[in-house]
Design an enzyme around this catalytic site. Structure first.
Site, mmCIF file in Angstrom:
data_model
loop_
_atom_site.group_PDB
_atom_site.id
_atom_site.type_symbol
_atom_site.label_atom_id
_atom_site.label_comp_id
_atom_site.label_asym_id
_atom_site.label_seq_id
_atom_site.Cartn_x
_atom_site.Cartn_y
_atom_site.Cartn_z
ATOM 1 N N LYS A 97 0.842 -1.214 0.000
ATOM 2 C CA LYS A 97 0.000 0.000 0.000
ATOM 3 C C LYS A 97 0.866 1.249 0.000
ATOM 4 O O LYS A 97 0.665 2.174 -0.781
ATOM 5 C CB LYS A 97 -0.905 0.028 1.216
ATOM 6 N N ASN A 98 1.877 1.307 0.882
ATOM 7 C CA ASN A 98 2.639 2.548 1.041
ATOM 8 C C ASN A 98 3.617 2.802 -0.100
ATOM 9 O O ASN A 98 4.145 3.900 -0.220
ATOM 10 C CB ASN A 98 3.336 2.578 2.404
ATOM 11 N N CYS B 223 -5.678 13.189 11.506
ATOM 12 C CA CYS B 223 -5.566 11.735 11.540
ATOM 13 C C CYS B 223 -5.770 11.256 12.967
ATOM 14 O O CYS B 223 -5.930 12.028 13.875
ATOM 15 C CB CYS B 223 -4.223 11.281 11.007
ATOM 16 N N ARG C 75 0.179 15.301 12.332
ATOM 17 C CA ARG C 75 0.966 14.759 11.214
ATOM 18 C C ARG C 75 1.501 15.942 10.401
ATOM 19 O O ARG C 75 0.982 16.299 9.369
ATOM 20 C CB ARG C 75 0.113 13.832 10.367
ATOM 21 N N ASP D 274 4.023 0.681 11.983
ATOM 22 C CA ASP D 274 2.765 0.178 11.408
ATOM 23 C C ASP D 274 2.461 -1.252 11.828
ATOM 24 O O ASP D 274 1.415 -1.789 11.467
ATOM 25 C CB ASP D 274 2.800 0.278 9.879
ATOM 26 N N ARG E 95 -9.104 -0.063 3.621
ATOM 27 C CA ARG E 95 -8.315 0.902 2.849
ATOM 28 C C ARG E 95 -6.882 0.426 2.679
ATOM 29 O O ARG E 95 -6.136 0.960 1.873
ATOM 30 C CB ARG E 95 -8.337 2.277 3.526
HETATM 31 C C1 EPZ Z 1 4.258 6.986 6.349
HETATM 32 O O1 EPZ Z 1 3.586 8.109 6.910
HETATM 33 C C2 EPZ Z 1 3.235 5.879 6.280
HETATM 34 N N1 EPZ Z 1 2.135 6.287 5.409
HETATM 35 C C3 EPZ Z 1 2.699 5.561 7.673
HETATM 36 O O2 EPZ Z 1 1.879 4.398 7.537
HETATM 37 C C4 EPZ Z 1 3.863 5.206 8.594
HETATM 38 O O3 EPZ Z 1 3.382 5.072 9.909
HETATM 39 C C5 EPZ Z 1 4.949 6.288 8.548
HETATM 40 O O4 EPZ Z 1 5.343 6.555 7.195
HETATM 41 C C6 EPZ Z 1 6.196 5.889 9.321
HETATM 42 O O5 EPZ Z 1 6.737 4.721 8.749
HETATM 43 C C7 EPZ Z 1 2.334 6.191 4.074
HETATM 44 O O6 EPZ Z 1 3.402 5.807 3.604
HETATM 45 C C8 EPZ Z 1 1.161 6.587 3.210
HETATM 46 P P1 EPZ Z 1 6.670 10.116 8.394
HETATM 47 P P2 EPZ Z 1 4.328 9.548 6.881
HETATM 48 O O7 EPZ Z 1 6.731 11.359 7.599
HETATM 49 O O8 EPZ Z 1 5.174 9.651 5.676
HETATM 50 C C9 EPZ Z 1 7.303 13.395 11.756
HETATM 51 C C10 EPZ Z 1 -0.009 3.071 7.611
HETATM 52 O O9 EPZ Z 1 -0.539 2.538 8.595
HETATM 53 N N2 EPZ Z 1 7.264 14.356 10.639
HETATM 54 O O10 EPZ Z 1 7.724 9.080 8.196
HETATM 55 O O11 EPZ Z 1 3.284 10.592 7.108
HETATM 56 C C11 EPZ Z 1 5.966 12.760 12.016
HETATM 57 O O12 EPZ Z 1 5.178 13.553 12.870
HETATM 58 C C12 EPZ Z 1 0.477 4.489 7.737
HETATM 59 O O13 EPZ Z 1 0.202 2.513 6.509
HETATM 60 C C13 EPZ Z 1 7.544 15.692 10.893
HETATM 61 O O14 EPZ Z 1 7.807 16.086 12.025
HETATM 62 O O15 EPZ Z 1 5.252 9.438 8.173
HETATM 63 C C14 EPZ Z 1 6.356 11.451 12.641
HETATM 64 O O16 EPZ Z 1 6.601 11.658 14.019
HETATM 65 C C15 EPZ Z 1 0.104 5.124 9.057
HETATM 66 N N3 EPZ Z 1 7.510 16.569 9.849
HETATM 67 C C16 EPZ Z 1 7.678 11.093 11.957
HETATM 68 O O17 EPZ Z 1 8.157 12.301 11.391
HETATM 69 C C17 EPZ Z 1 7.215 16.165 8.560
HETATM 70 O O18 EPZ Z 1 7.225 17.015 7.654
HETATM 71 C C18 EPZ Z 1 7.557 10.059 10.855
HETATM 72 O O19 EPZ Z 1 6.584 10.501 9.947
HETATM 73 C C19 EPZ Z 1 6.946 14.810 8.343
HETATM 74 C C20 EPZ Z 1 6.968 13.931 9.381
#
Ligand code: EPZ
Length: 432
Positions: free
Chosen positions: A22-23, A117, A122, A307, A399
């Site tokens: 999915k991701n 979310c 996020r 995840d 989803r």
């Molecule tokens: C991706 O989300 C995945 N979603 C998430 O999976 C997954 O939990 C996450 O990566 C971590 O592996 C998709 O790929 C669609 P991040 P993403 O940016 O990209 C902080 C699922 O269940 N951060 O790696 O949004 C954030 O708050 C979903 O499939 C900032 O501070 O996650 C978090 O603490 C849920 N500023 C950390 O980084 C930013 O600009 C990691 O977030 C971006 C992120």
């Protein structure tokens, strides 16, 4: 509204085929906008996040040709707009990938702010940091994120991410592939789906090196041609089925996986007393003895994936002794714990840590999914619990998990989906 009815307390036996990731799919589909030609994408999971992504691309003017359940051809030669549908894009977190793709191709993008979310804030400040470094001006106006460059083309830059972010790494990669000059992303995320996106873009003519390490180097090219690409299998879907048999006992063959991607999950399950036999593209997973307690700390890849946190915590509810789970990626990813407590789980949550006291068994109950992986964890709990469970808000689960009811029935689970009269709840923005 759909609900799942589960008669739990029986071991799982059989084989399950893992679908495309999915991701990876929710990034690769928007990335097709970077290609002024036809992309044939295979092994796409049949999930509603993909359906929504294709609708958004069609609304922008991309030609979508569905070849079969898992294969589409996307023709982005005649895109007519760089402004996404507000209603469609706000429904999915991953819509933010449209900014990087549209900005990288056209030098401008107007994309609806991704919705809230279910597990804390996020932010997308690192995405914006990358786009700005590449020469874009980014503003939020009327619920849209507007990004644009003066002369229509981004300029390569060196970007050091303050936070290891999957989304920011992928989004900046997409924006940079057609920029003028070279880009370096440092402190990049290393997840398998990041490598998959880089491989997809390179197969279309991009020049990306180092994906899967913390330093990614991108040499901008003038255009991307069309081509074909197959998405990798879903590490988290596979891990979810491994956690299910760990909770229920039994033996299952998990087919169509990349063993290397599973190492972090396999290691933890083996520590808990689960037997895992690795073969070329399958894992034989067996649990016959008692589950052992373990401590889990979620980390960016190759650490234990966030995840999989709800799913492994559910298994630990049935392990002997006290386990400690630390969620180090998200602020509030324990909302499902209250639902597990309805089934007799003994978990105390304090900020990012959950203390799990193993219990002898869980009992079935009416429970409600609050997000994708939490929902999957509730399915695992229901399969292991004694008696009947009724799971509502399963749209979250569907989803991200293709044919989950059919796949579990194929493992001998007593689970069925029923339509219940009443408003189909407009789910909060999908957090995936
Ligand atoms: C991706 O989300 C995945 N979603 C998430 O999976 C997954 O939990 C996450 O990566 C971590 O592996 C998709 O790929 C669609 P991040 P993403 O940016 O990209 C902080 C699922 O269940 N951060 O790696 O949004 C954030 O708050 C979903 O499939 C900032 O501070 O996650 C978090 O603490 C849920 N500023 C950390 O980084 C930013 O600009 C990691 O977030 C971006 C992120």
């Amino acid at each position: 509204m759909t609900k799942y009815i589960v008669q739990g307390g029986h071991p799982l036996f059989g084989e399950v085929e893992i679908s495309g990731a999915k991701n990876a799919a929710v990034a690769i589909l928007p990335a097709a906008l970077l290609v002024d030609g036809v992309c044939r994408i295979e092994n796409i999971p049949q999930i509603s996040d993909v359906t929504l992504s294709l609708k958004i691309l069609e609304h922008l003017g991309a030609g979508i040709r569905v070849i079969n359940r898992h294969t589409v051809e996307i023709d982005s030669s005649h895109i007519r707009s760089t402004r996404t549908s507000y209603e469609l894009a706000r429904k999915m977190r991953a819509s933010y990938y449209l900014i990087g793709a549209l900005l990288g191709r056209f030098g401008q993008a107007e994309v609806a702010m991704p919705g809230g979310c279910n597990f804390g804030v996020r932010p997308i400040d690192q995405h914006v940091k990358g786009f700005t470094a590449l020469g874009a001006k980014v503003m939020v106006e009327g619920g849209f994120i507007n990004a644009s460059t003066e002369n229509g083309r981004l300029k390569g830059a060196n970007i050091y991410l303050d936070v290891v972010s999957v989304g920011a790494t992928m989004n900046i990669m997409m924006a940079a592939v057609r920029a003028e000059g070279n880009t370096i992303i440092e402190n990049a995320a290393k997840e398998p789906h990041i490598v998959d996106l880089a491989n997809f873009l390179n197969s279309m003519g991009a020049n990306i090196r180092g994906a899967g390490t913390d330093t990614i180097k991108i040499q901008g090219v003038d255009r991307l041609r069309g081509g074909s690409y197959a998405i990798i299998p879903d590490q988290i879907e596979a891990g979810t089925y491994m956690a299910a048999v760990a909770a229920t006992g039994g033996q299952i063959l998990v087919k169509n996986i990349i063993p290397k991607h599973m190492d972090c999950i396999t290691a933890k399950l083996v520590e808990m007393g689960v037997e895992v036999e690795e073969r070329e593209d399958t894992l034989l997973v067996r649990r016959s003895g008692p589950l052992q307690k373990a401590n889990v700390k979620t980390m960016p890849y190759p650490g234990f994936p966030t995840d999989m946190q709800p799913q492994i915590t559910t298994v630990l509810c049935l392990a002997e002794g006290t386990s400690l789970v630390t969620e180090s990626v998200w602020n509030n990813r324990y909302r499902y714990v209250d639902e597990l407590k309805r089934m007799g789980a003994n978990i105390q949550v304090d900020d990012k840590t959950a203390v799990v006291e193993g219990v002898d068994h869980l009992t079935g109950a009416p429970i409600q999914a609050c997000d994708l992986r939490a929902g999957a964890a509730l399915v695992i709990a229901a399969l292991a619990a004694q008696g009947e469970s009724e799971i509502s808000c399963v749209q979250y689960i569907e989803r991200g998990y293709e044919d989950i009811v059919t796949k579990l029935q194929g493992l001998g689970a007593t689970i069925r989906a029923v339509e219940v009269p009443g408003e189909s709840e407009e789910l909060e923005a999908h957090i995936g």
